[in-house]
Design a protein around this motif. Structure first.
Motif, short mmCIF file in Angstrom:
data_model
loop_
_atom_site.label_atom_id
_atom_site.label_comp_id
_atom_site.label_asym_id
_atom_site.label_seq_id
_atom_site.Cartn_x
_atom_site.Cartn_y
_atom_site.Cartn_z
N SER A 1 0.83 -1.21 0.00
CA SER A 1 0.00 0.00 0.00
C SER A 1 0.86 1.26 0.00
O SER A 1 0.58 2.21 -0.73
CB SER A 1 -0.93 0.01 1.22
OG SER A 1 -1.82 -1.08 1.17
N ARG B 1 -10.00 1.04 -3.28
CA ARG B 1 -10.10 -0.10 -2.38
C ARG B 1 -11.51 -0.64 -2.52
O ARG B 1 -12.40 0.04 -3.00
CB ARG B 1 -9.87 0.29 -0.92
CG ARG B 1 -8.44 0.46 -0.50
CD ARG B 1 -7.53 -0.74 -0.69
NE ARG B 1 -7.95 -2.00 -0.13
CZ ARG B 1 -7.44 -2.58 0.95
NH1 ARG B 1 -6.48 -1.98 1.61
NH2 ARG B 1 -7.88 -3.74 1.36
N TYR C 1 -14.99 0.75 2.28
CA TYR C 1 -14.63 2.00 2.93
C TYR C 1 -13.66 1.78 4.08
O TYR C 1 -12.69 2.52 4.23
CB TYR C 1 -15.88 2.75 3.42
CG TYR C 1 -15.50 4.04 4.08
CD1 TYR C 1 -15.13 5.14 3.32
CD2 TYR C 1 -15.48 4.16 5.47
CE1 TYR C 1 -14.75 6.34 3.92
CE2 TYR C 1 -15.10 5.35 6.07
CZ TYR C 1 -14.74 6.43 5.30
OH TYR C 1 -14.35 7.59 5.89
N ASP D 1 -11.40 -0.36 4.50
CA ASP D 1 -10.05 -0.59 3.99
C ASP D 1 -9.44 0.71 3.47
O ASP D 1 -8.23 0.92 3.57
CB ASP D 1 -10.07 -1.63 2.87
CG ASP D 1 -10.58 -2.98 3.35
OD1 ASP D 1 -10.31 -3.35 4.50
OD2 ASP D 1 -11.28 -3.65 2.56
N LEU D 2 -10.26 1.56 2.92
CA LEU D 2 -9.80 2.85 2.43
C LEU D 2 -9.28 3.72 3.58
O LEU D 2 -8.29 4.44 3.41
CB LEU D 2 -10.95 3.56 1.71
CG LEU D 2 -10.64 4.90 1.09
CD1 LEU D 2 -9.61 4.75 -0.03
CD2 LEU D 2 -11.92 5.53 0.55
N GLU D 3 -9.90 3.63 4.74
CA GLU D 3 -9.47 4.43 5.89
C GLU D 3 -8.01 4.17 6.24
O GLU D 3 -7.27 5.08 6.60
CB GLU D 3 -10.37 4.17 7.09
CG GLU D 3 -11.73 4.83 6.98
CD GLU D 3 -12.58 4.63 8.22
OE1 GLU D 3 -12.41 3.61 8.92
OE2 GLU D 3 -13.40 5.52 8.48
N HIS E 1 -12.50 13.07 -0.36
CA HIS E 1 -11.45 12.03 -0.33
C HIS E 1 -10.36 12.38 -1.33
O HIS E 1 -9.95 11.56 -2.16
CB HIS E 1 -12.03 10.65 -0.62
CG HIS E 1 -12.83 10.11 0.51
ND1 HIS E 1 -13.01 8.78 0.71
CD2 HIS E 1 -13.51 10.72 1.51
CE1 HIS E 1 -13.77 8.59 1.78
NE2 HIS E 1 -14.08 9.76 2.27
N MET F 1 -9.02 9.20 -3.39
CA MET F 1 -8.97 7.89 -2.74
C MET F 1 -10.41 7.46 -2.51
O MET F 1 -11.15 8.11 -1.79
CB MET F 1 -8.19 7.99 -1.43
CG MET F 1 -6.77 8.49 -1.64
SD MET F 1 -5.83 8.64 -0.11
CE MET F 1 -5.38 6.93 0.13
N THR F 2 -10.80 6.36 -3.15
CA THR F 2 -12.20 5.97 -3.11
C THR F 2 -12.35 4.45 -3.04
O THR F 2 -11.36 3.72 -3.06
CB THR F 2 -12.95 6.56 -4.32
OG1 THR F 2 -14.35 6.38 -4.14
CG2 THR F 2 -12.49 5.93 -5.63
N TYR F 3 -13.56 4.00 -2.96
CA TYR F 3 -13.82 2.57 -2.89
C TYR F 3 -14.91 2.19 -3.88
O TYR F 3 -15.71 3.02 -4.29
CB TYR F 3 -14.20 2.14 -1.47
CG TYR F 3 -15.45 2.80 -0.92
CD1 TYR F 3 -16.67 2.13 -0.94
CD2 TYR F 3 -15.41 4.08 -0.40
CE1 TYR F 3 -17.82 2.73 -0.46
CE2 TYR F 3 -16.55 4.68 0.09
CZ TYR F 3 -17.74 4.00 0.07
OH TYR F 3 -18.88 4.60 0.55
#
Length: 159
Positions: A36, A58, A61, A63-65, A87, A99-101
Motif C-alpha cells: 500500500s 479499495r 470504505y 479498507d480505504l481508511e 477524499h 482515494m475511493t472505494y
C-alpha cells in the motif's frame, strides 16, 4: 528546528515496483510487506505537473481508511492538503489524488468522463475484471509529458 522525513521505498520488491517504468505493474506480496505504501509513493512521480490526476481504489470504505491514514504520514510533508469530504489530496502544483472505494463493480461508472494519469488498485484480486478494464478508458491526459500508469497490488495470503 524540525526535520521532515520523507518515506523512501524499501530495497527489493517495493523499490522495483515504484521504480518500474512499465505502463502497467502489479505488486504481489504478503500482508505487511509495504504494498500500500508503494502505491502511495508511486503516485508521487509527476506531482509537479498540474494535470497529474490519480485515483486509488479499495473495495470497502473501512479498507480505504487505512490507506488514508498511511497517506497522512507521507503527503503533508510534500505540501499536500486533504479534503475529507471529497477524499482528495491536492498538491501545491495542482496535482490531485482521489482515494475511493468500489463496493460494486458498477460503481466504476461514477467516473465516466473523467481523465486520470495514474490509476491505483490496492488488493486488485478483490475486484472484478470489468472495473479494472473499464478504467483504462479513463487513463488519458492532454499533457503528453506525464507517463500514464496503472498500478495494482495483491495479497498472496488472501482468499
Amino acid at each position: 528546528m524540525s526535520q521532515v522525513s520523507i518515506m523512501r521505498p524499501q530495497e527489493g520488491r517495493q523499490w522495483d515496483f515504484v521504480a518500474s517504468e512499465a505502463d502497467e505493474c502489479f505488486y504481489l506480496g504478503k500482508a505487511g510487506g509495504g504494498k500500500s505504501q508503494a502505491l502511495l509513493m508511486d503516485f508521487l512521480y509527476d506531482i509537479d505537473k498540474p494535470l497529474h490526476n490519480g485515483i486509488l481504489f479499495r473495495k470497502r470504505y473501512q479498507d480505504l481508511e487505512d490507506l488514508i491514514h498511511k497517506a497522512h504520514q507521507i503527503y503533508p510533508a510534500l505540501g499536500a492538503t486533504w479534503t475529507a469530504q471529497k477524499h482528495l489530496w491536492t498538491f501545491p502544483s495542482g496535482a490531485r489524488l482521489w482515494m475511493t472505494y468500489l463496493e460494486r463493480d458498477t460503481d466504476v461508472y461514477s467516473w465516466l468522463g473523467w481523465e486520470f494519469t495514474w490509476i491505483g488498485w490496492d488488493e486488485l484480486p478483490q475486484f472484478g475484471k470489468m472495473p479494472y478494464l473499464f478504467m483504462f478508458s479513463r487513463l488519458r491526459c492532454s499533457d503528453q509529458s506525464i507517463h500514464k500508469r496503472v498500478r495494482a497490488t495483491g495479497n498472496m495470503d488472501g482468499p
